[in-house]
Write a protein that holds these residues in place. Structure first.
Motif, PDB file in Angstrom:
ATOM      1  N   ASP A   1     117.293 -15.026  53.663  1.00 17.45           N
ATOM      2  CA  ASP A   1     116.213 -14.882  52.700  1.00 17.45           C
ATOM      3  C   ASP A   1     115.025 -14.100  53.500  1.00 17.45           C
ATOM      4  OD1 ASP A   1     114.175 -14.641  50.834  1.00 17.45           O
ATOM      5  OD2 ASP A   1     114.274 -16.564  50.229  1.00 17.45           O
TER       6      ASP A   1
ATOM      7  N   SER B   1     112.707 -12.940  52.441  1.00 21.94           N
ATOM      8  CA  SER B   1     111.236 -12.545  51.769  1.00 21.94           C
ATOM      9  C   SER B   1     110.534 -14.040  51.767  1.00 21.94           C
ATOM     10  CB  SER B   1     111.476 -12.500  50.381  1.00 21.94           C
ATOM     11  OG  SER B   1     112.299 -13.672  49.706  1.00 21.94           O
ATOM     12  N   GLN B   2     111.046 -14.816  52.606  1.00 21.33           N
ATOM     13  CA  GLN B   2     110.357 -16.146  52.679  1.00 21.33           C
ATOM     14  C   GLN B   2     109.660 -16.304  54.163  1.00 21.33           C
ATOM     15  OE1 GLN B   2     113.365 -19.429  52.161  1.00 21.33           O
ATOM     16  NE2 GLN B   2     113.725 -19.544  54.556  1.00 21.33           N
ATOM     17  N   GLU B   3     108.785 -17.399  54.025  1.00 19.20           N
ATOM     18  CA  GLU B   3     107.923 -17.500  55.222  1.00 19.20           C
ATOM     19  C   GLU B   3     108.566 -18.845  56.216  1.00 19.20           C
ATOM     20  OE1 GLU B   3     103.437 -17.683  55.830  1.00 19.20           O
ATOM     21  OE2 GLU B   3     104.202 -19.725  55.050  1.00 19.20           O
ATOM     22  N   PHE B   4     108.793 -18.568  57.634  1.00 18.27           N
ATOM     23  CA  PHE B   4     109.554 -19.487  58.379  1.00 18.27           C
ATOM     24  C   PHE B   4     108.615 -19.972  58.992  1.00 18.27           C
ATOM     25  CE2 PHE B   4     112.840 -16.434  56.911  1.00 18.27           C
ATOM     26  CZ  PHE B   4     113.813 -17.363  57.077  1.00 18.27           C
TER      27      PHE B   4
ATOM     28  N   GLN C   1     105.350 -13.333  58.917  1.00 21.48           N
ATOM     29  CA  GLN C   1     106.263 -14.257  58.086  1.00 21.48           C
ATOM     30  C   GLN C   1     106.779 -15.429  58.813  1.00 21.48           C
ATOM     31  OE1 GLN C   1     107.938 -11.011  54.986  1.00 21.48           O
ATOM     32  NE2 GLN C   1     109.225 -12.718  55.216  1.00 21.48           N
TER      33      GLN C   1
END
Length: 166
Positions: free
Chosen positions: A33, A35-38, A77
């Protein structure tokens, strides 16, 4: 050319150019994904026994950045912290500090500097600093000292960082 979904050549970059080579995975079944922050906190305790050797655990942090960058995840991100203690603590010394103790430049200095430039928060355990006689003045500029590795780990986890122990 691929074999079992893995390309046959590793590459570095885009965030850490000279370290952190990773394999390209063609068409993974479990999609990333982008679009997510890790948010991740790496806990590194062990260093190599050879004072001329790169710490592969520190290189894993570069791999994390590069593999996600190669997958299209912007650096903004990727929230990465690196907590260092135990025998890995000496890997955060400047060349001068390393030379004084081990008669050789620090083979990890450039990698640590690149991680810092990429926005990785590098934290040394204050207990390891004192126990091992590694004062802040001899650490690579940008490395921070915490009360302890345990304390820093708890604080990052309280902020939503996921722990990876190396």
């Amino acid at each position: 050319m691929t074999f079992s979904g893995i390309s046959q050549k590793t590459k570095t970059g885009p965030y850490i150019e000279n370290y952190g080579a990773v394999w390209e995975i063609d068409n993974p079944d479990f999609k990333t994904d982008t679009s997510q922050e890790f948010k991740v906190v790496f806990d590194v305790k062990d260093g190599p026994t050879d004072d001329n050797e790169l710490n592969r655990n520190l290189n894993t942090v570069a791999r994390f950045l590069n593999m996600h960058g190669q997958s299209g995840i912007p650096l903004a991100q990727l929230k990465v912290a690196l907590i260092v203690h135990g025998t890995a603590a000496r890997n955060l010394l400047t060349d001068e500090g390393h030379q004084k103790r081990y008669k050789t430049n620090n083979p990890n200095r450039e990698l640590v500097e690149e991680l810092l430039k990429a926005g990785v928060e590098v934290i040394m355990c204050g207990q390891s600093s004192k126990t091992r006689g590694l004062p802040k003045e001899e650490l690579i500029p940008g490395v921070k000292i915490a009360l302890s590795a345990m304390t820093a780990n708890i604080q990052f986890q309280n902020q939503g960082y996921r722990p990876i122990k190396l």
